[in-house]
Design a protein around this motif. Structure first.
Motif, PDB file in Angstrom:
ATOM      1  N   ARG A  33      45.630  11.081  20.593  1.00  0.00           N
ATOM      2  CA  ARG A  33      46.711  11.759  20.299  1.00  0.00           C
ATOM      3  C   ARG A  33      45.622  12.246  18.815  1.00  0.00           C
ATOM      4  O   ARG A  33      45.789  14.239  18.707  1.00  0.00           O
ATOM      5  N   ALA A  34      44.882  11.491  18.230  1.00  0.00           N
ATOM      6  CA  ALA A  34      44.441  11.778  16.673  1.00  0.00           C
ATOM      7  C   ALA A  34      43.456  12.693  16.766  1.00  0.00           C
ATOM      8  O   ALA A  34      43.739  13.433  16.027  1.00  0.00           O
ATOM      9  N   ALA A  35      42.670  12.285  18.034  1.00  0.00           N
ATOM     10  CA  ALA A  35      40.929  13.421  17.834  1.00  0.00           C
ATOM     11  C   ALA A  35      42.153  14.831  18.396  1.00  0.00           C
ATOM     12  O   ALA A  35      41.543  15.453  17.852  1.00  0.00           O
ATOM     13  N   GLY A  37      45.302  16.170  17.630  1.00  0.00           N
ATOM     14  CA  GLY A  37      44.998  16.873  16.282  1.00  0.00           C
ATOM     15  C   GLY A  37      43.847  17.213  15.654  1.00  0.00           C
ATOM     16  O   GLY A  37      44.643  19.147  14.761  1.00  0.00           O
ATOM     17  N   VAL A  38      43.191  16.343  15.131  1.00  0.00           N
ATOM     18  CA  VAL A  38      41.810  17.261  14.392  1.00  0.00           C
ATOM     19  C   VAL A  38      41.206  18.374  15.246  1.00  0.00           C
ATOM     20  O   VAL A  38      41.100  19.086  14.510  1.00  0.00           O
ATOM     21  N   LEU A  39      40.458  18.040  16.857  1.00  0.00           N
ATOM     22  CA  LEU A  39      39.992  18.859  16.594  1.00  0.00           C
ATOM     23  C   LEU A  39      40.834  20.425  16.908  1.00  0.00           C
ATOM     24  O   LEU A  39      40.219  21.137  17.581  1.00  0.00           O
ATOM     25  N   ILE A  41      43.124  21.794  15.482  1.00  0.00           N
ATOM     26  CA  ILE A  41      42.762  23.041  13.102  1.00  0.00           C
ATOM     27  C   ILE A  41      41.751  23.400  13.791  1.00  0.00           C
ATOM     28  O   ILE A  41      41.478  24.577  13.361  1.00  0.00           O
ATOM     29  N   VAL A  42      40.542  22.643  14.961  1.00  0.00           N
ATOM     30  CA  VAL A  42      39.146  23.006  14.521  1.00  0.00           C
ATOM     31  C   VAL A  42      38.800  24.055  15.499  1.00  0.00           C
ATOM     32  O   VAL A  42      38.658  25.802  15.130  1.00  0.00           O
TER      33      VAL A  42
END
Length: 97
Positions: A33-35, A37-39, A41-42
């Motif tokens: 989930r964290a990964a 979330g970061v991706l 944005i990108v």
């Protein structure tokens, strides 16, 4: 009247993709989930497309193989029950003279 949730989703997840992958591969779904979330944005379009494709693949696999670990879980539960049955009855204590 309350409806039963679909087997592929829960109230606190969005299609349950991260949870399902975490259960199947044995890791904490928070990291996925964290990964995501970061991706998100990108590359939001690619991440959403990959998430929906993973949801479709998981749904299809769950329909084809409803519960892949049930036989293994039943065997482990049976072995644990046999192991516990051996230790369930305490040995009688010898009486003191």
């Amino acid at each position: 009247m309350q409806r039963a949730p679909l087997p592929l989703s829960r109230d606190d997840t969005l299609l349950g993709v991260c949870q399902a992958l975490g259960e199947d591969f044995g890791f904490n779904p928070f990291f996925l989930r964290a990964a995501l979330g970061v991706l998100l944005i990108v590359q939001p379009v690619a991440v959403i497309a990959a998430y929906l494709a993973a949801a479709a693949a998981i749904a299809l696999l769950r329909l084809i193989v409803p519960n892949p670990r049930s036989a293994q879980d039943e065997a482990e539960a049976r072995a644990a029950a046999e192991r516990d049955a051996v230790y369930a009855e305490p040995e009688p204590m010898p009486l003191a003279a």
